[in-house]
Motif scaffolding. Structure first.
Motif, PDB file in Angstrom:
ATOM      1  N   ASN A 113       0.866  -1.176   0.000  1.00 42.64           N
ATOM      2  CA  ASN A 113       0.000   0.000   0.000  1.00 42.64           C
ATOM      3  C   ASN A 113       0.906   1.229   0.000  1.00 42.64           C
ATOM      4  O   ASN A 113       1.618   1.498   0.979  1.00 42.64           O
ATOM      5  CB  ASN A 113      -0.928  -0.002   1.211  1.00 42.64           C
ATOM      6  N   VAL A 114       0.885   1.930  -1.123  1.00 41.38           N
ATOM      7  CA  VAL A 114       1.809   3.039  -1.366  1.00 41.38           C
ATOM      8  C   VAL A 114       1.026   4.339  -1.318  1.00 41.38           C
ATOM      9  O   VAL A 114      -0.055   4.458  -1.908  1.00 41.38           O
ATOM     10  CB  VAL A 114       2.525   2.872  -2.714  1.00 41.38           C
ATOM     11  N   LEU A 115       1.582   5.332  -0.632  1.00 41.02           N
ATOM     12  CA  LEU A 115       0.914   6.605  -0.395  1.00 41.02           C
ATOM     13  C   LEU A 115       1.738   7.734  -1.026  1.00 41.02           C
ATOM     14  O   LEU A 115       2.587   8.328  -0.364  1.00 41.02           O
ATOM     15  CB  LEU A 115       0.760   6.818   1.109  1.00 41.02           C
ATOM     16  N   PRO A 116       1.513   8.042  -2.312  1.00 40.67           N
ATOM     17  CA  PRO A 116       2.191   9.191  -2.911  1.00 40.67           C
ATOM     18  C   PRO A 116       1.564  10.486  -2.395  1.00 40.67           C
ATOM     19  O   PRO A 116       0.358  10.705  -2.529  1.00 40.67           O
ATOM     20  CB  PRO A 116       1.957   9.010  -4.415  1.00 40.67           C
ATOM     21  N   GLN A 117       2.375  11.351  -1.801  1.00 38.15           N
ATOM     22  CA  GLN A 117       1.865  12.594  -1.216  1.00 38.15           C
ATOM     23  C   GLN A 117       2.997  13.627  -1.189  1.00 38.15           C
ATOM     24  O   GLN A 117       4.048  13.396  -1.762  1.00 38.15           O
ATOM     25  CB  GLN A 117       1.244  12.331   0.146  1.00 38.15           C
ATOM     26  N   GLN A 118       2.810  14.734  -0.499  1.00 38.48           N
ATOM     27  CA  GLN A 118       3.658  15.888  -0.748  1.00 38.48           C
ATOM     28  C   GLN A 118       4.729  16.159   0.305  1.00 38.48           C
ATOM     29  O   GLN A 118       5.899  16.351  -0.035  1.00 38.48           O
ATOM     30  CB  GLN A 118       2.771  17.151  -0.885  1.00 38.48           C
ATOM     31  N   VAL A 119       4.367  16.262   1.564  1.00 39.99           N
ATOM     32  CA  VAL A 119       5.274  16.794   2.586  1.00 39.99           C
ATOM     33  C   VAL A 119       5.719  15.688   3.534  1.00 39.99           C
ATOM     34  O   VAL A 119       5.053  14.655   3.662  1.00 39.99           O
ATOM     35  CB  VAL A 119       4.605  17.948   3.369  1.00 39.99           C
ATOM     36  N   VAL A 120       6.842  15.904   4.220  1.00 41.39           N
ATOM     37  CA  VAL A 120       7.472  14.849   5.020  1.00 41.39           C
ATOM     38  C   VAL A 120       6.491  14.317   6.059  1.00 41.39           C
ATOM     39  O   VAL A 120       5.933  15.073   6.860  1.00 41.39           O
ATOM     40  CB  VAL A 120       8.754  15.368   5.684  1.00 41.39           C
ATOM     41  N   PHE A 121       6.302  13.010   6.037  1.00 38.39           N
ATOM     42  CA  PHE A 121       5.361  12.347   6.933  1.00 38.39           C
ATOM     43  C   PHE A 121       6.007  12.008   8.269  1.00 38.39           C
ATOM     44  O   PHE A 121       5.399  12.158   9.333  1.00 38.39           O
ATOM     45  CB  PHE A 121       4.850  11.064   6.260  1.00 38.39           C
ATOM     46  N   SER A 122       7.245  11.547   8.263  1.00 43.70           N
ATOM     47  CA  SER A 122       7.924  11.122   9.486  1.00 43.70           C
ATOM     48  C   SER A 122       8.370  12.319  10.310  1.00 43.70           C
ATOM     49  O   SER A 122       8.521  13.433   9.801  1.00 43.70           O
ATOM     50  CB  SER A 122       9.157  10.275   9.131  1.00 43.70           C
TER      51      SER A 122
END
Length: 547
Positions: free
Chosen positions: A386-395
């Motif tokens: 399950n891949v989540l392409p998105q914009q800003v740093v998640f960690s």
């Protein structure tokens, strides 16, 4: 009223409103609201709003901005081009008349085995852009396409369909890219990406263009080979500004080559509209109706110039960009929009020590509807990855060795309650192989996503792969000045490189491999590419290991 008359009147009103409004300093709240009302009700792609131009009268190559494809489905692809014989002219060098454009899709690049062909209209209301959905195709195969207008034939593009929904695909390879400031350098990484035939799809994670002024005589690029019109030496504000800026970017040969070589799945960040905007809140203190007019213009130009399906056509300042794609049973891609629906940045934005506001459960990064869509999609997912392409740093990304440390209010660190809901939702859905793809920060990172980022012994929940920029930030450095600090302050940060480039990710049934591809410079053309580092994460055992 007949459709032709309605569209003609609407187009005249829109032009008159735009001419009357001019630059930001001439806008008033009342005038902006009136113009926004025009922008909300746009003519559809099938509207007969203008007379038709005999394409034989087009005297210069209209395919100056290349071709592109996007959002591959098992049975269809989206094909894009724009007719612009004079790309730096406000009208692209064409009159306000419709143009018939013919297209072909074939099994081979010589077009000896054509499988679909047809024609469509390029409308002046959409600045003669073309979005063709080609259906009834075979799953999981490569196709070639081209366009014709009059006697002019476009370059050839290569695209592909996704595998059939039930197929257990043995492997797939994607690329992740972001942040391509034209004024900061050449788009050399795209030339190398275009040459990699093993890449099946490219995810563009935002900042396709920058709204800032581009000096006609300066910048990191050498402009001596051509003089840029002065129209680029100002910030984009109007629909015409954004359209011209996309035309400028798409004159880059390496960007055109990458689009022609691979289908793209695109999502935006902030600079396609304005730096660090949040939902309906602009970066600067301008009237909200004025900013929504600007957002409507930015969203309209974004849809016009990228390979997006008609479902994504904006309605004024609103555009549903989040969407889901599948690659057989191997991968599910949930493409997020973390700009349009987010709460305003906490604590005035910037790098701050987190206060109570960042943990307020009422604050959101995605909006309630999109968040529910994401979690429901995970519950229904049967994909290995399950891949989540998105914009800003998640960690979590601490900037200091002191405690408490500053973090970015614009990233998920400024929306910790929302991040907690996403991680809890993934666990509740049984998502065990989570991968987040990120752009925005102009460096390459590899993170282990921790259940509790402040506890190094906490279990790993997934992997975050952050793609560096194509050009933004100029050449960069392998080890930026804060390299040692960031690695020490963030034990879950496994890799950090500040050069330009992109990331490829290969997924299979047992592991995922990320290869960080970098170039030594972008302030001059022709840089070579090399692999800075490679990592793997195994199915059922999240956590990055050197390949």
């Amino acid at each position: 009223m007949p459709l032709d008359a309605h569209v003609s009147r609407h187009t005249a009103e829109l032009r008159a409103a735009a001419a009357h409004l001019g630059r930001r300093r001439f806008l008033t709240g009342t005038a902006a609201a009136a113009a926004l009302a025009f922008a909300v009700h746009l003519p559809t792609a099938g509207a007969a709003g203008a007379a038709e131009l005999d394409a034989a009268r087009i005297g210069a190559d209209p395919f100056t901005l290349g071709v592109a494809s996007g959002d591959p489905q098992p049975d269809s692809v989206l094909l894009w081009t724009r007719l612009a014989p004079e790309p730096f002219a406000p009208d692209g060098g064409l009159p306000d008349e419709r143009v018939t454009v013919y297209w072909e899709l074939a099994h081979d690049p010589e077009f000896r085995r054509v499988v679909r062909r047809g024609d469509t209209l390029a409308h002046p209301e959409f600045r003669h852009t073309v979005h063709v959905e080609v259906g009834e195709l075979d799953a999981g195969r490569v196709y070639y396409y081209r366009f014709r207008a009059g006697t002019w034939i476009s370059g050839t593009g290569r695209t592909r369909t996704a595998p059939a929904p039930g197929d257990m695909v043995s492997r797939m390879k994607l690329a992740a890219v972001s942040c391509q400031a034209y004024h900061d350098g050449y788009f050399t990484p795209y030339a190398h990406l275009a040459d990699d035939d093993s890449v099946e799809v490219v995810f563009h994670l935002g900042d396709y263009l920058y709204e800032y002024a581009v000096s006609p005589v300066g910048g990191a690029r050498n402009y001596t080979d051509r003089a840029l019109p002065s129209v680029f030496n100002r910030e984009t504000l109007t629909l015409e500004d954004y359209r011209l800026r996309y035309a400028l970017y798409k004159t880059d040969p390496d960007l055109r080559a990458a689009h022609a070589a691979h289908p793209f799945v695109v999502t935006w960040d902030d600079h396609e509209t304005e730096n660090n905007y949040a939902g309906g809140t602009p970066e600067d203190s301008v009237p909200p109706e004025e900013f929504l007019l600007r957002r409507a213009s930015a969203y309209r130009a974004y849809w016009e110039h990228l390979p997006l399906r008609p479902l994504q056509l904006p309605q004024g300042p609103d555009m549903r960009l989040y969407r889901r794609l599948h690659w057989g049973r191997l991968a599910q891609f949930d493409v997020l929009d973390t700009r349009q629906y987010r709460s305003d940045q906490a604590q005035g934005d910037g790098a701050k020590v987190p206060g109570p506001e960042v943990d307020d459960p009422a604050r959101t990064m995605t909006g309630e509807t999109q968040e529910r869509w994401l979690l429901d999609g995970w519950r229904a997912s049967r994909a290995v990855w399950n891949v989540l392409p998105q914009q800003v740093v998640f960690s979590q990304r601490k900037f200091d060795l002191t405690e408490p440390s500053r973090v970015s209010m614009d990233a998920w660190d400024g929306y910790r309650a929302a991040r907690r809901r996403v991680l809890d939702g993934a666990e509740a859905a049984g998502v065990t192989n989570l991968m987040v793809l990120t752009g925005d920060v102009h460096v390459g990172y590899a993170f282990d996503i921790k259940d509790d980022f402040d506890d190094p012994s906490s279990r790993v929940r997934g992997t975050e792969i952050v793609a560096t920029s194509i050009a933004s930030g100029r050449d960069g450095a392998e080890r930026p000045a804060n390299w040692a600090t960031y690695l020490a302050a963030n034990p879950h940060l496994r890799f950090y490189d500040g050069r330009r480039g992109y990331v490829t990710v290969t997924l299979d049934e047992s592991l995922a491999r990320a290869d960080y591809r970098t170039v030594p410079y972008v302030t001059a053309p022709g840089a070579p590419v090399s692999t800075a580092a490679s990592f793997v994460t195994e199915v059922g055992e999240p956590g990055l290991k050197p390949a």
